[in-house]
Write a protein that holds these residues in place. Sequence first.
Motif, PDB file in Angstrom:
ATOM      1  N   SER A   2       0.990  -1.301   0.022  1.00  0.00           N
ATOM      2  CA  SER A   2      -0.019   0.078  -0.020  1.00  0.00           C
ATOM      3  C   SER A   2       0.679   1.214  -0.054  1.00  0.00           C
ATOM      4  N   SER A   5       0.534   3.219   3.215  1.00  0.00           N
ATOM      5  CA  SER A   5       1.088   2.774   4.375  1.00  0.00           C
ATOM      6  C   SER A   5       1.958   3.657   4.738  1.00  0.00           C
ATOM      7  N   SER A   6       2.334   3.991   6.138  1.00  0.00           N
ATOM      8  CA  SER A   6       3.333   4.755   6.571  1.00  0.00           C
ATOM      9  C   SER A   6       4.646   3.510   6.791  1.00  0.00           C
ATOM     10  N   ASP A   7       4.551   2.369   6.745  1.00  0.00           N
ATOM     11  CA  ASP A   7       5.454   1.396   6.805  1.00  0.00           C
ATOM     12  C   ASP A   7       6.398   1.357   5.337  1.00  0.00           C
ATOM     13  N   GLN A  12       6.475  -3.763   4.628  1.00  0.00           N
ATOM     14  CA  GLN A  12       5.106  -4.561   4.138  1.00  0.00           C
ATOM     15  C   GLN A  12       5.169  -5.787   3.524  1.00  0.00           C
ATOM     16  N   THR A  15       6.146  -8.479   6.353  1.00  0.00           N
ATOM     17  CA  THR A  15       5.099  -8.759   7.262  1.00  0.00           C
ATOM     18  C   THR A  15       3.978  -9.706   6.466  1.00  0.00           C
ATOM     19  N   GLN A  16       4.118  -9.543   5.218  1.00  0.00           N
ATOM     20  CA  GLN A  16       3.096 -10.184   4.387  1.00  0.00           C
ATOM     21  C   GLN A  16       3.453 -11.880   4.374  1.00  0.00           C
TER      22      GLN A  16
END
Length: 123
Positions: A2, A5-7, A12, A15-16
Amino acid sequence: MSNASSDPIYIQILTQIRQSILSGELVEGDSLPSIRQLAKDLQVSVITTKRVYEELEKENLIDSVVGKGSFVSGTNQDFIREQRMRRLEEKMLEIIRESKEIGMSSQELIQHLTLLSEEEHTE
């Protein structure tokens, strides 16, 4: 991924993939795309995907074999459970801190959690 997203992108992706392994969606022996292929598919830098795979290796979630690729590690279920428990504890601490910020007592928090848990079981 995304853009909102701030990440960072690599977080990202990390994490996924981590979540897919810890949830059992990806299981021991499953192969992952090559670093180059993943970079191409996600339209990100090879450096980004290399960093993701290196981090997953440090966490013992994947094994990389030169010339063969990267695979979900044969790590035992106790390790995966421990990792999930650690992440759950971090989330719980965040909830505890936030509940204190709004003046919620420990007892109120426990009651609220119990209520939500009961509702979840009835669905």
